[in-house]
Motif scaffolding. Structure first.
Motif, PDB file in Angstrom:
ATOM      1  N   HIS A 174       0.853  -1.185   0.000  1.00 19.88           N
ATOM      2  CA  HIS A 174       0.000   0.000   0.000  1.00 19.88           C
ATOM      3  C   HIS A 174       0.891   1.238   0.000  1.00 19.88           C
ATOM      4  O   HIS A 174       1.852   1.321   0.769  1.00 19.88           O
ATOM      5  N   GLU A 175       0.561   2.198  -0.850  1.00 21.01           N
ATOM      6  CA  GLU A 175       1.371   3.416  -0.902  1.00 21.01           C
ATOM      7  C   GLU A 175       1.121   4.318   0.312  1.00 21.01           C
ATOM      8  O   GLU A 175       2.053   4.939   0.829  1.00 21.01           O
ATOM      9  N   LEU A 176      -0.131   4.395   0.743  1.00 21.05           N
ATOM     10  CA  LEU A 176      -0.508   5.281   1.840  1.00 21.05           C
ATOM     11  C   LEU A 176      -0.864   4.479   3.089  1.00 21.05           C
ATOM     12  O   LEU A 176      -1.559   3.462   2.993  1.00 21.05           O
ATOM     13  N   GLY A 205       8.450   1.960   3.113  1.00 22.76           N
ATOM     14  CA  GLY A 205       8.170   2.583   1.825  1.00 22.76           C
ATOM     15  C   GLY A 205       6.836   3.287   1.707  1.00 22.76           C
ATOM     16  O   GLY A 205       6.444   3.707   0.609  1.00 22.76           O
ATOM     17  N   HIS A 206       6.128   3.450   2.828  1.00 24.79           N
ATOM     18  CA  HIS A 206       4.808   4.072   2.790  1.00 24.79           C
ATOM     19  C   HIS A 206       4.900   5.584   2.989  1.00 24.79           C
ATOM     20  O   HIS A 206       5.737   6.071   3.745  1.00 24.79           O
ATOM     21  N   SER A 207       4.011   6.318   2.337  1.00 29.53           N
ATOM     22  CA  SER A 207       3.736   7.688   2.749  1.00 29.53           C
ATOM     23  C   SER A 207       2.732   7.629   3.886  1.00 29.53           C
ATOM     24  O   SER A 207       1.905   6.710   3.960  1.00 29.53           O
ATOM     25  N   LEU A 208       2.800   8.602   4.780  1.00 34.22           N
ATOM     26  CA  LEU A 208       2.058   8.526   6.034  1.00 34.22           C
ATOM     27  C   LEU A 208       1.041   9.645   6.175  1.00 34.22           C
ATOM     28  O   LEU A 208       1.284  10.783   5.765  1.00 34.22           O
ATOM     29  N   SER A 242      13.529  14.072   7.508  1.00 33.93           N
ATOM     30  CA  SER A 242      14.222  15.087   6.709  1.00 33.93           C
ATOM     31  C   SER A 242      14.314  14.684   5.240  1.00 33.93           C
ATOM     32  O   SER A 242      14.446  15.546   4.363  1.00 33.93           O
ATOM     33  N   ALA A 243      14.235  13.382   4.955  1.00 33.33           N
ATOM     34  CA  ALA A 243      14.326  12.918   3.568  1.00 33.33           C
ATOM     35  C   ALA A 243      13.027  13.115   2.799  1.00 33.33           C
ATOM     36  O   ALA A 243      13.007  12.976   1.574  1.00 33.33           O
ATOM     37  N   SER A 244      11.957  13.447   3.493  1.00 32.86           N
ATOM     38  CA  SER A 244      10.667  13.606   2.831  1.00 32.86           C
ATOM     39  C   SER A 244      10.565  14.975   2.161  1.00 32.86           C
ATOM     40  O   SER A 244      10.782  16.000   2.815  1.00 32.86           O
ATOM     41  N   PRO A 245      10.187  15.010   0.878  1.00 33.23           N
ATOM     42  CA  PRO A 245       9.995  16.307   0.218  1.00 33.23           C
ATOM     43  C   PRO A 245       8.638  16.941   0.535  1.00 33.23           C
ATOM     44  O   PRO A 245       8.371  18.065   0.132  1.00 33.23           O
ATOM     45  N   LEU A 246       7.785  16.210   1.259  1.00 33.33           N
ATOM     46  CA  LEU A 246       6.447  16.716   1.580  1.00 33.33           C
ATOM     47  C   LEU A 246       6.140  16.445   3.049  1.00 33.33           C
ATOM     48  O   LEU A 246       5.985  15.299   3.468  1.00 33.33           O
ATOM     49  N   ARG A 247       6.072  17.522   3.823  1.00 35.86           N
ATOM     50  CA  ARG A 247       5.705  17.429   5.236  1.00 35.86           C
ATOM     51  C   ARG A 247       4.731  18.566   5.519  1.00 35.86           C
ATOM     52  O   ARG A 247       5.133  19.727   5.599  1.00 35.86           O
ATOM     53  N   GLU A 297       9.323  10.374  -1.643  1.00 33.96           N
ATOM     54  CA  GLU A 297       9.690  11.125  -2.841  1.00 33.96           C
ATOM     55  C   GLU A 297       8.875  10.687  -4.059  1.00 33.96           C
ATOM     56  O   GLU A 297       8.402  11.525  -4.836  1.00 33.96           O
ATOM     57  N   GLN A 298       8.671   9.372  -4.192  1.00 29.94           N
ATOM     58  CA  GLN A 298       7.963   8.869  -5.377  1.00 29.94           C
ATOM     59  C   GLN A 298       6.466   9.134  -5.324  1.00 29.94           C
ATOM     60  O   GLN A 298       5.768   8.983  -6.332  1.00 29.94           O
ATOM     61  N   HIS A 299       5.956   9.549  -4.163  1.00 24.84           N
ATOM     62  CA  HIS A 299       4.527   9.820  -4.022  1.00 24.84           C
ATOM     63  C   HIS A 299       4.213  11.313  -3.924  1.00 24.84           C
ATOM     64  O   HIS A 299       3.052  11.713  -3.985  1.00 24.84           O
ATOM     65  N   ALA A 300       5.245  12.132  -3.719  1.00 30.55           N
ATOM     66  CA  ALA A 300       5.037  13.529  -3.333  1.00 30.55           C
ATOM     67  C   ALA A 300       4.257  14.317  -4.382  1.00 30.55           C
ATOM     68  O   ALA A 300       3.368  15.106  -4.033  1.00 30.55           O
TER      69      ALA A 300
END
Length: 248
Positions: A129-131, A168-171, A199-204, A223-226
């Motif tokens: 699951h991505e999310l 590997g999930h976005s949260l 810090s590695a997330s481009p979207l917070r 990054e791949q989901h941002a």
């Protein structure tokens, strides 16, 4: 999360957010309920007057009707959300309780073991699951409640978020704001903590929902989901939901 909260105004906020994010991204969603035994010391969960709010109903009519049926039928439990099909058919729901009435009588080691087993199963349920939406009763951990405390099941711990992130999930993380300081100050503190740990997330970013009481929904994107998440966030901000879910 407690079963008694199902269908209240907080449930509407979280579910309409999840519905929009999944619709706009086509991401598969894993819902991780930190299901805590129902408490009876207060009247929480009674915030259902929004079901008579026609303006709110217009923001997401199908969800509003579904939650109205759940409340009127007296089926206020998380399994009713899954049965109502208000989220995509690809959604998985992790309903294993993180606590029950026996938890308070356990030893510290027993509670820690139970939590570790629960988390391992929750992580497994989210694979592919991505999310991932993490829905603790109160929100992010606090210094006053340790991991082995009987009340720890009301919180998600930072290292648990990091394990879902590493997988590997976005949260999407629920957090209930308190009255110890202003919303702005609490937001500032949480933003710094998310920036430090992810810090590695481009979207917070977060959404603030004020109906009933103040809640945050933090969105932390891989990054791949941002890109897809950013477009979904823009769609929310340009819809009638922007009055109830304030992006920040």
């Amino acid at each position: 999360m407690q079963n008694r909260y199902v269908g209240d105004v907080g449930d509407f906020a979280k579910l309409t957010l999840l519905r929009t994010l999944t619709r706009e991204t086509n991401f598969r969603l894993a819902v991780i309920w930190y299901l805590f035994a129902d408490e009876t010391h207060n009247g929480d969960g009674r915030h259902v007057s929004y079901l008579r709010d026609l303006r709110l109903a217009e923001a997401d009519p199908d969800l509003h009707s579904a939650l109205s049926r759940i409340v009127s039928n007296g089926k206020r439990e998380v399994r009713s959300i899954a049965r109502a099909r208000v989220l995509p058919s690809t959604t998985s729901f992790f309903t294993l309780p993180i606590s029950d009435p026996k938890t308070a009588r356990m030893t510290r080691i027993e509670r820690e073991t139970l939590r570790a087993t629960w988390l391992r199963k929750a992580l497994a349920s989210a694979l592919d699951h991505e999310l991932v939406f993490l829905d603790p009763d109160n929100g992010l951990e606090t210094a006053s409640v340790l991991r082995h405390s009987p009340k720890s099941g009301k919180y998600v711990f930072w290292n648990e978020l990091e394990q879902f992130w590493t997988q590997g999930h976005s949260l999407i993380v629920y957090h209930h704001l308190n009255r110890t300081m202003t919303v702005a100050r609490q937001t500032e503190i949480l933003r710094a903590k998310f920036s430090e740990r992810f810090s590695a997330s481009p979207l917070r970013m977060h959404f603030l929902a004020r109906r009933g009481s103040c809640r945050h929904f933090w969105v932390i994107g891989q990054e791949q989901h941002a890109g897809a998440l950013e477009r979904a966030i823009t769609a929310i901000d340009q819809s009638p939901l922007r009055e109830y879910l304030i992006a920040g």
